[in-house]
Scaffold this active site. Structure first.
Site, PDB file in Angstrom:
ATOM      1  N   ALA A  66     -75.320  23.978  40.665  1.00  0.00           N
ATOM      2  CA  ALA A  66     -75.293  23.676  39.307  1.00  0.00           C
ATOM      3  C   ALA A  66     -76.448  23.494  38.658  1.00  0.00           C
ATOM      4  O   ALA A  66     -77.353  23.028  39.201  1.00  0.00           O
ATOM      5  CB  ALA A  66     -73.893  22.531  39.299  1.00  0.00           C
ATOM      6  N   GLY A 111     -73.616  23.465  44.175  1.00  0.00           N
ATOM      7  CA  GLY A 111     -72.571  24.330  43.755  1.00  0.00           C
ATOM      8  C   GLY A 111     -72.651  25.715  44.318  1.00  0.00           C
ATOM      9  O   GLY A 111     -71.484  26.565  44.408  1.00  0.00           O
ATOM     10  N   GLU A 114     -70.945  25.524  47.455  1.00  0.00           N
ATOM     11  CA  GLU A 114     -69.571  25.465  47.185  1.00  0.00           C
ATOM     12  C   GLU A 114     -69.043  26.922  46.898  1.00  0.00           C
ATOM     13  O   GLU A 114     -67.622  27.099  47.140  1.00  0.00           O
ATOM     14  CB  GLU A 114     -69.171  24.435  46.193  1.00  0.00           C
ATOM     15  CG  GLU A 114     -69.619  23.022  46.499  1.00  0.00           C
ATOM     16  CD  GLU A 114     -69.803  22.177  45.488  1.00  0.00           C
ATOM     17  OE1 GLU A 114     -70.594  22.296  44.619  1.00  0.00           O
ATOM     18  OE2 GLU A 114     -69.027  20.751  45.660  1.00  0.00           O
TER      19      GLU A 114
HETATM   20  N1  CO8 Z   1     -80.766  23.959  38.289  1.00  0.00           N
HETATM   21  C1  CO8 Z   1     -81.434  24.023  37.537  1.00  0.00           C
HETATM   22  N2  CO8 Z   1     -82.648  24.911  37.531  1.00  0.00           N
HETATM   23  C2  CO8 Z   1     -82.941  24.960  38.707  1.00  0.00           C
HETATM   24  C3  CO8 Z   1     -82.032  24.555  39.975  1.00  0.00           C
HETATM   25  C4  CO8 Z   1     -80.682  23.938  39.486  1.00  0.00           C
HETATM   26  N3  CO8 Z   1     -79.847  23.597  40.409  1.00  0.00           N
HETATM   27  N4  CO8 Z   1     -82.807  24.731  41.054  1.00  0.00           N
HETATM   28  C5  CO8 Z   1     -83.851  25.473  40.824  1.00  0.00           C
HETATM   29  N5  CO8 Z   1     -84.178  25.484  39.416  1.00  0.00           N
HETATM   30  C6  CO8 Z   1     -85.108  26.037  38.552  1.00  0.00           C
HETATM   31  C7  CO8 Z   1     -86.340  25.115  38.882  1.00  0.00           C
HETATM   32  O1  CO8 Z   1     -86.252  23.856  37.926  1.00  0.00           O
HETATM   33  C8  CO8 Z   1     -87.436  25.895  38.606  1.00  0.00           C
HETATM   34  O2  CO8 Z   1     -87.495  26.085  37.126  1.00  0.00           O
HETATM   35  P1  CO8 Z   1     -89.201  26.293  36.341  1.00  0.00           P
HETATM   36  O3  CO8 Z   1     -89.709  27.457  37.132  1.00  0.00           O
HETATM   37  O4  CO8 Z   1     -88.661  26.604  34.916  1.00  0.00           O
HETATM   38  O5  CO8 Z   1     -89.645  24.992  36.740  1.00  0.00           O
HETATM   39  C9  CO8 Z   1     -87.238  27.206  39.073  1.00  0.00           C
HETATM   40  O6  CO8 Z   1     -85.579  27.073  39.305  1.00  0.00           O
HETATM   41  C10 CO8 Z   1     -87.690  27.685  40.604  1.00  0.00           C
HETATM   42  O7  CO8 Z   1     -87.263  26.331  41.307  1.00  0.00           O
HETATM   43  P2  CO8 Z   1     -88.510  25.480  42.093  1.00  0.00           P
HETATM   44  O8  CO8 Z   1     -89.845  25.846  41.538  1.00  0.00           O
HETATM   45  O9  CO8 Z   1     -87.935  24.062  42.177  1.00  0.00           O
HETATM   46  O10 CO8 Z   1     -88.560  26.270  43.463  1.00  0.00           O
HETATM   47  P3  CO8 Z   1     -88.860  25.836  44.853  1.00  0.00           P
HETATM   48  O11 CO8 Z   1     -89.143  27.134  45.761  1.00  0.00           O
HETATM   49  O12 CO8 Z   1     -90.282  24.850  44.745  1.00  0.00           O
HETATM   50  O13 CO8 Z   1     -87.766  25.063  45.294  1.00  0.00           O
HETATM   51  C11 CO8 Z   1     -85.657  24.295  45.787  1.00  0.00           C
HETATM   52  C12 CO8 Z   1     -86.551  25.757  45.389  1.00  0.00           C
HETATM   53  C13 CO8 Z   1     -85.395  23.585  46.894  1.00  0.00           C
HETATM   54  C14 CO8 Z   1     -84.073  24.964  45.832  1.00  0.00           C
HETATM   55  C15 CO8 Z   1     -85.576  23.489  44.472  1.00  0.00           C
HETATM   56  O14 CO8 Z   1     -85.561  24.293  43.370  1.00  0.00           O
HETATM   57  C16 CO8 Z   1     -84.382  22.521  44.514  1.00  0.00           C
HETATM   58  O15 CO8 Z   1     -84.249  21.636  44.978  1.00  0.00           O
HETATM   59  N6  CO8 Z   1     -83.223  23.080  43.359  1.00  0.00           N
HETATM   60  C17 CO8 Z   1     -82.248  22.157  43.266  1.00  0.00           C
HETATM   61  C18 CO8 Z   1     -81.283  22.136  44.250  1.00  0.00           C
HETATM   62  C19 CO8 Z   1     -79.999  21.161  44.066  1.00  0.00           C
HETATM   63  O16 CO8 Z   1     -80.283  19.871  44.158  1.00  0.00           O
HETATM   64  N7  CO8 Z   1     -78.860  21.480  44.040  1.00  0.00           N
HETATM   65  C20 CO8 Z   1     -77.803  21.116  43.755  1.00  0.00           C
HETATM   66  C21 CO8 Z   1     -77.416  20.769  42.309  1.00  0.00           C
HETATM   67  S1  CO8 Z   1     -76.087  19.781  41.972  1.00  0.00           S
HETATM   68  C22 CO8 Z   1     -74.804  20.401  42.330  1.00  0.00           C
HETATM   69  O17 CO8 Z   1     -74.934  21.647  42.631  1.00  0.00           O
HETATM   70  C23 CO8 Z   1     -73.619  19.865  41.848  1.00  0.00           C
HETATM   71  C24 CO8 Z   1     -72.370  20.871  41.740  1.00  0.00           C
HETATM   72  C25 CO8 Z   1     -71.071  20.313  41.426  1.00  0.00           C
HETATM   73  C26 CO8 Z   1     -71.151  19.973  39.815  1.00  0.00           C
HETATM   74  C27 CO8 Z   1     -70.174  19.356  39.412  1.00  0.00           C
HETATM   75  C28 CO8 Z   1     -70.141  19.192  37.762  1.00  0.00           C
HETATM   76  C29 CO8 Z   1     -70.376  17.920  37.111  1.00  0.00           C
END
Ligand code: CO8
Length: 260
Positions: A66, A111, A114
């Site tokens: 998400a 998400g 999921e």
């Molecule tokens: N949301 C928003 N932006 C994201 C997300 C995300 N989940 N994941 C990556 N991005 C963005 C980064 O912020 C970055 O943006 P920018 O270039 O503007 O800085 C771009 O995508 C590229 O990402 P990275 O530079 O971080 O890329 P890396 O290769 O270094 O890392 C990862 C890749 C490991 C996937 C890393 O991006 C990461 O850890 N992302 C988050 C993963 C995460 O925590 N996902 C779970 C999110 S919470 C969730 O899904 C809850 C679901 C239920 C919701 C219920 C509703 C309330």
């Protein structure tokens, strides 16, 4: 069908739906959720579509979760509303009357994992990585992860992944039953299309009933599940597809199903 965050391609009975926000690793915001709800409602009515493939844009991610930026400032009520939006959509994908294959082309996190689990089948590219890292953010899976992950891989393994937030690679996902198969990244869509085309050539009503029987049967006790399956088996005999399928077998020719 015009969407800002999705790409849609339909050919040979198969729709490929691509979540297209590669700069944010295809993270799910409410626009994406709403567009997905719209596209699935349209594909349900589209008689040219027998099977759907869901994938992410770019080489890096299926869906990295998400959208954290969009979630950061939510209050409790709007967070519940956002989670509910996801639940309604993911339930509609799980109950979609045609098979849905997730072609997991990279990160399937939070998400994203999921969403993949709401699909019927998951084909993972070699570079796919799965995980429920929500605890790293101080939240829990909110789009059905605590419900679907234990059903797919068992309670102990699901709790380990959810409590640690660890990511697993495609081979590990395959080993524990989260991915159906692992394929080279460059072959992912070809393999997914080939499976989807194979399914699309079967009797559509039979495939739909089989999906209903598996999904509903898992929620029932053995006796009720057996009666539910027998009822659907009986209903198949009210279809032209059953007559054509059995006639074609006896005449030693391929069946031509009409979905009627
Ligand atoms: N949301 C928003 N932006 C994201 C997300 C995300 N989940 N994941 C990556 N991005 C963005 C980064 O912020 C970055 O943006 P920018 O270039 O503007 O800085 C771009 O995508 C590229 O990402 P990275 O530079 O971080 O890329 P890396 O290769 O270094 O890392 C990862 C890749 C490991 C996937 C890393 O991006 C990461 O850890 N992302 C988050 C993963 C995460 O925590 N996902 C779970 C999110 S919470 C969730 O899904 C809850 C679901 C239920 C919701 C219920 C509703 C309330």
């Amino acid at each position: 069908m015009n969407f800002t965050s999705l790409l849609i391609e339909i050919a040979d009975g198969v729709a490929v739906v691509t979540i297209n926000r590669p700069a944010a690793l295809n993270a799910l915001n409410s626009d994406v959720l709403e567009e997905l709800a719209t596209v699935f409602a349209e594909l349900e009515q589209n008689e040219d579509v027998a099977c759907v493939i869901l994938t992410g844009s770019g080489p890096k991610a299926f869906v990295a979760g998400a959208d954290i930026a969009a979630m950061q400032s939510l209050d409790a009520v709007s967070a519940e509303h956002f989670a509910q939006l996801g639940h309604v959509l993911f339930n509609s994908i799980e109950n979609f009357p045609k098979p849905v294959i997730a072609a997991v082309n990279g990160f399937a996190l939070g998400g994203g994992c999921e969403l993949a689990m709401a699909c019927d089948i998951r084909i993972a590219a070699e570079n796919a990585r799965f995980g429920q890292p929500e605890v790293n953010l101080g939240v829990i899976p909110g789009f059905g992860g605590t419900l679907r992950l234990p059903k797919l891989i068992g309670k102990g393994r699901a709790k380990e992944l959810i409590f640690t937030g660890d990511l697993i690679d495609a081979q590990e996902a395959y080993r524990i039953g989260l991915a159906n198969k692992v394929v080279p990244a460059e072959e992912l869509l070809t393999k997914a299309r080939s499976m989807a085309t194979k399914i699309a050539a079967k009797g559509p009503v039979a495939v739909r009933f089989a999906k209903e029987s598996v999904d509903n049967g898992l929620e029932m006790d053995q006796a009720r599940a057996g009666r539910f399956e027998a009822g659907l088996f009986g209903l198949c005999f009210a279809t032209s597809d059953q007559k054509e399928g059995m006639q074609a077998f006896l005449e030693k020719r391929p069946a031509k199903f009409t979905g009627r």
